[in-house]
Structure formats: structure tokens, C-alpha cells
Scaffold this motif. Sequence first.
Motif, mmCIF file in Angstrom:
data_model
loop_
_atom_site.group_PDB
_atom_site.id
_atom_site.type_symbol
_atom_site.label_atom_id
_atom_site.label_comp_id
_atom_site.label_asym_id
_atom_site.label_seq_id
_atom_site.Cartn_x
_atom_site.Cartn_y
_atom_site.Cartn_z
ATOM 1 N N THR A 181 -67.909 89.753 -2.949
ATOM 2 C CA THR A 181 -68.075 88.267 -2.040
ATOM 3 C C THR A 181 -67.927 87.219 -3.110
ATOM 4 O O THR A 181 -67.466 86.368 -2.803
ATOM 5 C CB THR A 181 -69.054 88.392 -0.893
ATOM 6 O OG1 THR A 181 -68.679 89.522 -0.096
ATOM 7 C CG2 THR A 181 -68.844 87.256 -0.026
ATOM 8 N N ARG A 184 -64.902 86.573 -5.063
ATOM 9 C CA ARG A 184 -63.851 85.972 -4.429
ATOM 10 C C ARG A 184 -64.092 84.526 -4.182
ATOM 11 O O ARG A 184 -63.086 83.784 -4.274
ATOM 12 C CB ARG A 184 -63.838 86.796 -2.989
ATOM 13 C CG ARG A 184 -63.115 87.946 -2.963
ATOM 14 C CD ARG A 184 -62.436 88.324 -1.451
ATOM 15 N NE ARG A 184 -63.508 89.137 -0.801
ATOM 16 C CZ ARG A 184 -63.739 90.230 -1.159
ATOM 17 N NH1 ARG A 184 -63.423 91.003 -1.924
ATOM 18 N NH2 ARG A 184 -64.694 90.638 -0.136
ATOM 19 N N ARG A 185 -65.286 84.214 -4.021
ATOM 20 C CA ARG A 185 -65.654 82.742 -3.912
ATOM 21 C C ARG A 185 -65.620 82.029 -5.068
ATOM 22 O O ARG A 185 -65.173 80.763 -5.299
ATOM 23 C CB ARG A 185 -66.926 82.699 -3.328
ATOM 24 C CG ARG A 185 -67.070 82.880 -1.912
ATOM 25 C CD ARG A 185 -68.530 82.577 -1.390
ATOM 26 N NE ARG A 185 -68.714 83.171 0.085
ATOM 27 C CZ ARG A 185 -70.056 83.863 0.531
ATOM 28 N NH1 ARG A 185 -70.863 83.787 -0.384
ATOM 29 N NH2 ARG A 185 -69.827 84.143 1.693
ATOM 30 N N PRO A 188 -60.642 81.279 -8.685
ATOM 31 C CA PRO A 188 -59.452 80.504 -7.933
ATOM 32 C C PRO A 188 -58.558 81.267 -7.172
ATOM 33 O O PRO A 188 -58.219 82.349 -7.544
ATOM 34 C CB PRO A 188 -58.777 79.706 -9.052
ATOM 35 C CG PRO A 188 -59.085 80.539 -10.419
ATOM 36 C CD PRO A 188 -60.416 81.177 -10.158
ATOM 37 N N LYS A 189 -58.266 80.605 -5.973
ATOM 38 C CA LYS A 189 -57.000 81.267 -5.331
ATOM 39 C C LYS A 189 -55.769 81.373 -5.690
ATOM 40 O O LYS A 189 -55.494 80.345 -6.350
ATOM 41 C CB LYS A 189 -56.966 80.430 -3.581
ATOM 42 C CG LYS A 189 -58.496 80.337 -3.187
ATOM 43 C CD LYS A 189 -58.632 81.583 -2.556
ATOM 44 C CE LYS A 189 -59.940 81.474 -1.556
ATOM 45 N NZ LYS A 189 -61.083 82.037 -2.090
ATOM 46 N N GLU A 190 -55.182 82.561 -5.978
ATOM 47 C CA GLU A 190 -53.774 82.671 -6.206
ATOM 48 C C GLU A 190 -52.736 82.069 -5.320
ATOM 49 O O GLU A 190 -52.942 82.361 -4.222
ATOM 50 C CB GLU A 190 -53.459 84.149 -6.588
ATOM 51 C CG GLU A 190 -54.004 84.722 -7.794
ATOM 52 C CD GLU A 190 -53.729 86.031 -8.125
ATOM 53 O OE1 GLU A 190 -52.541 86.429 -7.592
ATOM 54 O OE2 GLU A 190 -54.300 87.033 -8.582
ATOM 55 N N GLU A 191 -51.888 81.522 -5.795
ATOM 56 C CA GLU A 191 -50.751 80.925 -4.913
ATOM 57 C C GLU A 191 -49.569 81.323 -4.980
ATOM 58 O O GLU A 191 -49.292 81.683 -6.222
ATOM 59 C CB GLU A 191 -50.810 79.328 -4.982
ATOM 60 C CG GLU A 191 -51.940 78.529 -4.874
ATOM 61 C CD GLU A 191 -51.816 77.047 -4.915
ATOM 62 O OE1 GLU A 191 -50.535 76.566 -4.742
ATOM 63 O OE2 GLU A 191 -52.593 76.283 -5.228
ATOM 64 N N HIS A 192 -49.017 82.027 -4.052
ATOM 65 C CA HIS A 192 -47.647 82.646 -4.365
ATOM 66 C C HIS A 192 -46.526 81.801 -3.881
ATOM 67 O O HIS A 192 -46.370 81.003 -3.208
ATOM 68 C CB HIS A 192 -47.777 83.932 -3.179
ATOM 69 C CG HIS A 192 -48.793 84.904 -3.604
ATOM 70 N ND1 HIS A 192 -48.748 85.659 -4.462
ATOM 71 C CD2 HIS A 192 -50.049 85.026 -2.793
ATOM 72 C CE1 HIS A 192 -49.931 86.510 -4.622
ATOM 73 N NE2 HIS A 192 -50.771 86.072 -3.522
#
Length: 192
Positions: A181, A184-185, A188-192
Motif C-alpha cells: 500500500t 503504491r502511494r 508515480p502512476k503509470e499512464e497508458h
Amino acid sequence: MTTLPARPAGETDEADDSAVVERSWTDADAFAIIFDRYAVTVHRFLARRVGGQLADDLTGQTMLVAFDQRRRFDLSRSSALPWLYGIATNLLHRHTRTEVRRHRALARTAAEVSTQNHDEVVADRVAAAAQPLGKALAKLSATERDIVLLVAWEDLSYEEIALALDVPIGTVRSRLHRARTKLRRALPKEEH
């Protein structure tokens, strides 16, 4: 790490590690089979954490501690690897605590810090800290980081990690969940 010559084929064909460890109680040379089977794996795990040079020393210490404590090995376990990971992790933590105490003592006395033979370790740590995953892992507690790395690098099961770290399996599950957890926070979020 210096490699040793392989043992003759007949000497490494034991059914499982518990038989080898038990045999080593009366024949100390038999423990060399455990060394041959797992020294490279333990070294790889330690080298990922602290660099090759220190991993050489810690691998040797791990095997020495295992040899000295071989009568404490749980013979109901077929593999000695989780036990060895536990010893290696404990030695790694002890080394880290010693380093922290040494640096604090040096800071109090304003002595010069010796950097001999730590170039590889420093370079690895700087490179890891520069990456998002390295930064995220650095923010985890030591126990959470140990569990994540034993899963990710060594592909251990929850039961094997519990054995290696001498904690209940439920603790492994909760710490791993908490660590995932946090990771994940932090990543960085992966952008598709």
C-alpha cells in the motif's frame, strides 16, 4: 565472491537439506553441501542490499553462524534456505545498527569518517535513492522492506518468510500488505 570447486556428484544428492544438516551433527564436513547449495543465492540477496564486497563478508558470516547453530535447525523443514535468509537478514540488521552507532559516535567526536572500500556500497545507495522505487523502498520500515525484498528478489512464500524472519505468517501477510500500500502511494502512476 570466490567460487569453490564443486563437490563430487554423489556428495550433493541428499534428498533434502534436513538430512544434510542432521548428518553434519556428526560429520562437520557434510555442512559443505549446504554451503555449496546456497552460498551463491545468499550472496546475491545480500549483494543487492549492500554491494558485493560487504556481501562477501556477510555471506561468510551467515554460513559460519549457520554452521555453529546447525543443531538448532528445524529438521521438519526440507529446505535450509529460509533459515539462511533469516540469519543473513539478522546479520544485515546488526551491521546496519553498528554502522549507525559508529557514524553517530564519529559525529559526536568530530572524527574523520573513513570511506575505504565503501565506494561500491555508496554508489549503489546513491543510484537506488535517485530512482522512485529506491526512494519508496527507503521510506519503508526495515521489517517491511525485508519482506518486500524476500518476495520480490528471492520469490519466497509467506511461510518461508515467516520462518526466515521468525514471525507468524499473519504478520508477514499484514506487513506485506502495508508495504505494498505504501509503495503504491509513493510510486508515480503509470499512464497508458
